[in-house]
Design a protein around this motif. Structure first.
Motif, PDB file in Angstrom:
ATOM      1  N   ASP A   4       0.812  -1.210   0.000  1.00 51.76           N
ATOM      2  CA  ASP A   4       0.000   0.000   0.000  1.00 51.76           C
ATOM      3  C   ASP A   4       0.853   1.271   0.000  1.00 51.76           C
ATOM      4  O   ASP A   4       0.559   2.229  -0.708  1.00 51.76           O
ATOM      5  N   ARG A   5       1.935   1.275   0.794  1.00 52.74           N
ATOM      6  CA  ARG A   5       2.793   2.455   0.857  1.00 52.74           C
ATOM      7  C   ARG A   5       3.391   2.762  -0.503  1.00 52.74           C
ATOM      8  O   ARG A   5       3.489   3.906  -0.929  1.00 52.74           O
ATOM      9  N   ASP A   6       3.791   1.729  -1.216  1.00 55.14           N
ATOM     10  CA  ASP A   6       4.387   1.907  -2.538  1.00 55.14           C
ATOM     11  C   ASP A   6       3.383   2.509  -3.515  1.00 55.14           C
ATOM     12  O   ASP A   6       3.721   3.380  -4.324  1.00 55.14           O
ATOM     13  N   LEU A   7       2.144   2.020  -3.434  1.00 50.98           N
ATOM     14  CA  LEU A   7       1.096   2.556  -4.303  1.00 50.98           C
ATOM     15  C   LEU A   7       0.848   4.032  -4.017  1.00 50.98           C
ATOM     16  O   LEU A   7       0.655   4.838  -4.934  1.00 50.98           O
ATOM     17  N   VAL A   8       0.859   4.379  -2.738  1.00 45.84           N
ATOM     18  CA  VAL A   8       0.650   5.776  -2.343  1.00 45.84           C
ATOM     19  C   VAL A   8       1.756   6.661  -2.916  1.00 45.84           C
ATOM     20  O   VAL A   8       1.492   7.739  -3.459  1.00 45.84           O
ATOM     21  N   ILE A   9       3.003   6.204  -2.800  1.00 48.20           N
ATOM     22  CA  ILE A   9       4.140   7.001  -3.294  1.00 48.20           C
ATOM     23  C   ILE A   9       4.045   7.198  -4.805  1.00 48.20           C
ATOM     24  O   ILE A   9       4.248   8.307  -5.313  1.00 48.20           O
ATOM     25  N   ALA A  30       5.673  24.915  -6.311  1.00 43.11           N
ATOM     26  CA  ALA A  30       6.136  24.458  -5.002  1.00 43.11           C
ATOM     27  C   ALA A  30       4.977  23.932  -4.153  1.00 43.11           C
ATOM     28  O   ALA A  30       5.195  23.070  -3.284  1.00 43.11           O
ATOM     29  N   PHE A  31       3.756  24.422  -4.403  1.00 43.23           N
ATOM     30  CA  PHE A  31       2.608  24.025  -3.570  1.00 43.23           C
ATOM     31  C   PHE A  31       2.264  22.543  -3.732  1.00 43.23           C
ATOM     32  O   PHE A  31       2.237  21.793  -2.739  1.00 43.23           O
ATOM     33  N   PRO A  32       2.002  22.049  -4.961  1.00 40.05           N
ATOM     34  CA  PRO A  32       1.713  20.609  -5.084  1.00 40.05           C
ATOM     35  C   PRO A  32       2.907  19.744  -4.704  1.00 40.05           C
ATOM     36  O   PRO A  32       2.726  18.652  -4.141  1.00 40.05           O
ATOM     37  N   ALA A  33       4.138  20.222  -4.978  1.00 36.67           N
ATOM     38  CA  ALA A  33       5.329  19.446  -4.603  1.00 36.67           C
ATOM     39  C   ALA A  33       5.422  19.303  -3.091  1.00 36.67           C
ATOM     40  O   ALA A  33       5.754  18.227  -2.576  1.00 36.67           O
ATOM     41  N   THR A  34       5.115  20.377  -2.360  1.00 42.84           N
ATOM     42  CA  THR A  34       5.174  20.344  -0.889  1.00 42.84           C
ATOM     43  C   THR A  34       4.114  19.417  -0.312  1.00 42.84           C
ATOM     44  O   THR A  34       4.392  18.629   0.606  1.00 42.84           O
ATOM     45  N   ILE A  35       2.896  19.494  -0.860  1.00 43.62           N
ATOM     46  CA  ILE A  35       1.825  18.610  -0.396  1.00 43.62           C
ATOM     47  C   ILE A  35       2.214  17.152  -0.636  1.00 43.62           C
ATOM     48  O   ILE A  35       2.043  16.285   0.239  1.00 43.62           O
ATOM     49  N   GLY A  36       2.759  16.873  -1.837  1.00 44.52           N
ATOM     50  CA  GLY A  36       3.191  15.505  -2.144  1.00 44.52           C
ATOM     51  C   GLY A  36       4.278  15.020  -1.199  1.00 44.52           C
ATOM     52  O   GLY A  36       4.255  13.875  -0.731  1.00 44.52           O
ATOM     53  N   ILE A 312      10.143  13.437  -2.789  1.00 45.27           N
ATOM     54  CA  ILE A 312       9.309  12.569  -3.619  1.00 45.27           C
ATOM     55  C   ILE A 312      10.187  11.576  -4.393  1.00 45.27           C
ATOM     56  O   ILE A 312       9.874  10.380  -4.477  1.00 45.27           O
ATOM     57  N   VAL A 313      11.291  12.059  -4.936  1.00 46.56           N
ATOM     58  CA  VAL A 313      12.200  11.188  -5.689  1.00 46.56           C
ATOM     59  C   VAL A 313      12.835  10.141  -4.775  1.00 46.56           C
ATOM     60  O   VAL A 313      12.991   8.973  -5.163  1.00 46.56           O
ATOM     61  N   TYR A 314      13.197  10.535  -3.555  1.00 42.34           N
ATOM     62  CA  TYR A 314      13.735   9.567  -2.595  1.00 42.34           C
ATOM     63  C   TYR A 314      12.696   8.495  -2.272  1.00 42.34           C
ATOM     64  O   TYR A 314      13.039   7.321  -2.055  1.00 42.34           O
ATOM     65  N   GLY A 315      11.435   8.923  -2.221  1.00 40.67           N
ATOM     66  CA  GLY A 315      10.368   7.948  -2.016  1.00 40.67           C
ATOM     67  C   GLY A 315      10.323   6.934  -3.144  1.00 40.67           C
ATOM     68  O   GLY A 315      10.178   5.720  -2.910  1.00 40.67           O
ATOM     69  N   LEU A 316      10.482   7.410  -4.379  1.00 40.71           N
ATOM     70  CA  LEU A 316      10.519   6.507  -5.536  1.00 40.71           C
ATOM     71  C   LEU A 316      11.733   5.572  -5.464  1.00 40.71           C
ATOM     72  O   LEU A 316      11.642   4.394  -5.810  1.00 40.71           O
ATOM     73  N   LYS A 317      12.845   6.129  -5.016  1.00 38.15           N
ATOM     74  CA  LYS A 317      14.061   5.306  -4.856  1.00 38.15           C
ATOM     75  C   LYS A 317      13.807   4.172  -3.867  1.00 38.15           C
ATOM     76  O   LYS A 317      14.209   3.023  -4.104  1.00 38.15           O
ATOM     77  N   ASN A 318      13.136   4.481  -2.784  1.00 43.05           N
ATOM     78  CA  ASN A 318      12.927   3.495  -1.721  1.00 43.05           C
ATOM     79  C   ASN A 318      11.914   2.414  -2.084  1.00 43.05           C
ATOM     80  O   ASN A 318      11.814   1.401  -1.386  1.00 43.05           O
TER      81      ASN A 318
END
Length: 449
Positions: A4-9, A30-36, A312-318
């Motif tokens: 589930d966490r992966d799908l969310v990311i 910056a607004f949508p990037a910050t929320i993400g 966000i990119v680090y999340g994709l890496k993980n």
């Protein structure tokens, strides 16, 4: 199998990119990037150790870019950029062809001296004003505006300090500005010359052969300009020119100082900050204007955007994205040549799908995990820069600078649609990209291997 966490990311990444491209109601990217980023932090997409690593990689790059843009805002207070455009238009001496080359020269130096986003923000309105006063038709304006935008964005490749994502990637691969410039400046400038030449041939029929002779008087750039307005006195004009040249030389010295600082491992952010403080002081003394308004105009959102996109990119890496590209490319990365063309090609494709910010960040993370020798690593990284800054221009979504340019044109009633854009870029960008990568290969083989 995805949890589930992966799908969310993954979902957060795609929705964030859609909102950045769409920018509903003109919302800052910056607004949508910050929320993400906040959502990814909330679901445990990255660790606190990774968060501190991100802060370390992003902070100095952001300070450098913000300080540079502050210098540009200060110069704008003196109408410096109007003066630059006026000088080139005056020297065109009524030749539309000469004006085309001078316009692109202006956009190149604006990016090299400042940065690509700042170049787009400053030169686009000034070019619109100039072309309006020259009474050009809609189709006659397009060659100057579109070629200027492409050159302004691509010109961030020769020196890493002209683009925040380049600076961040430099930090990741452990490369200084001096070596970056020594290895990539000549190949990318050669590639830019080819690109402008191709643009010239593509637009040749639409470029007016003769335009209005621009007078020496800078009043030409004032909205209420009238030919019968009084001219500047020669003495006043000379003093104005002298002041502008001194300010230009100071900015160039600050720019050179960044490379010297990088060579001696001094913080380039502090050098850029010092330069902006000096110019703010000069502005306060000369124009009696407090620095407060400049600080209010400064793009503080740059730091927030870069920091959030990195999360966000680090999340994709993980969730395994970097591992996927490692497994895909490792058998193919056998030498300098393969490193150049595979990485340059990969970042070009990713940039035109997801934008060059996340594309180059992902590419840099992949490179540092290959276990490549130093020269192959650096060369493959430089190829990534070429893909990110030149290859990304194939589609308007490839760079934020291009999207910003389209927004500025639309606000000024000068629309250039995707159809017209890609009709030009699909002819110009692929040969420029391939040629530049070949230039990089032979330059590296000649001097660094």
């Amino acid at each position: 199998m995805l949890v589930d966490r992966d799908l969310v990311i993954l979902f957060v990444f795609f929705i964030t990119m859609i909102l950045i491209f769409w920018r509903p109601r003109g919302v800052n990217e910056a607004f949508p990037a910050t929320i993400g980023a906040l959502i990814i932090l909330f679901v445990g997409g990255i660790s606190f150790q990774e968060l501190s690593e991100i802060a370390l990689n992003v902070t100095e790059a952001s300070v450098t870019i913000i300080a540079t843009i502050v210098m540009a805002i200060v110069l704008e207070s003196f109408r410096f950029f109007e003066w630059c455009a006026h000088q080139l238009a005056f020297k065109a001496n009524g030749s539309g062809i000469r004006l085309f080359w001078y316009t692109n020269l202006l956009c190149f130096f604006m990016t090299v001296i400042f940065n690509n986003d700042g170049s787009i923000l400053i030169t686009t309105p000034i070019l619109l004003l100039l072309l309006h006063h020259l009474r050009l038709k809609h189709h006659e304006k397009i060659p100057y505006l579109l070629s200027g935008a492409l050159v302004a964005t691509a010109s961030s490749a020769p020196i890493g300090v002209s683009n925040i994502v380049n600076l961040i990637a430099l930090k990741i691969v452990g490369m200084d500005l001096y070596m970056h410039t020594a290895m990539i400046f000549a190949p990318t400038v050669t590639g830019l010359l080819l690109m402008v030449s191709l643009l010239f041939f593509v637009f040749y029929k639409d470029i007016p052969k003769r335009v209005i002779n621009v007078p020496k008087d800078e009043n030409f750039f004032i909205q209420s300009y009238h030919p019968l307005k009084p001219k500047l006195l020669p003495k006043v004009f000379k003093e104005k020119t002298s002041m502008m040249m001194k300010m230009l030389m100071f900015v160039i010295v600050v720019r050179i100082s960044l490379f010297v600082a990088s060579l001696f491992e001094i913080s380039i952010g502090l050098v850029a900050l010092f330069g902006s403080i000096v110019l703010l002081t000069v502005r306060w003394y000369k124009l009696r204007l407090s620095p407060i308004d400049v600080l209010m105009k400064a793009p503080w959102s740059v730091f927030l955007f870069a920091f959030s996109m990195y999360i966000i990119v680090y999340g994709l890496k993980n969730i395994g994205l970097v591992t996927f590209f490692l497994q895909l490319l490792k058998p193919l990365m056998t030498d300098v040549a393969s490193g150049i063309f595979w990485m340059g090609g990969l970042i070009t494709v990713l940039s035109n799908i997801f934008n060059n910010h996340p594309a180059l960040m992902i590419g840099s993370m992949v490179l540092t995990n290959f276990g490549l020798d130093e020269i192959t690593l650096k060369t493959a990284y430089l190829a990534s820069i070429i893909g990110s800054d030149i290859g990304s221009l194939l589609l308007p979504i490839g760079t934020l600078a291009t999207l910003l340019w389209m927004h500025i044109l639309k606000e000024n009633g000068m629309k250039i649609g995707w159809g017209k854009y890609v009709k030009v870029t699909f002819v110009v960008i692929p040969p420029t990209l391939i040629f530049t990568m070949f230039c990089l290969y032979y330059w590296i083989k000649l001097l660094f291997v």
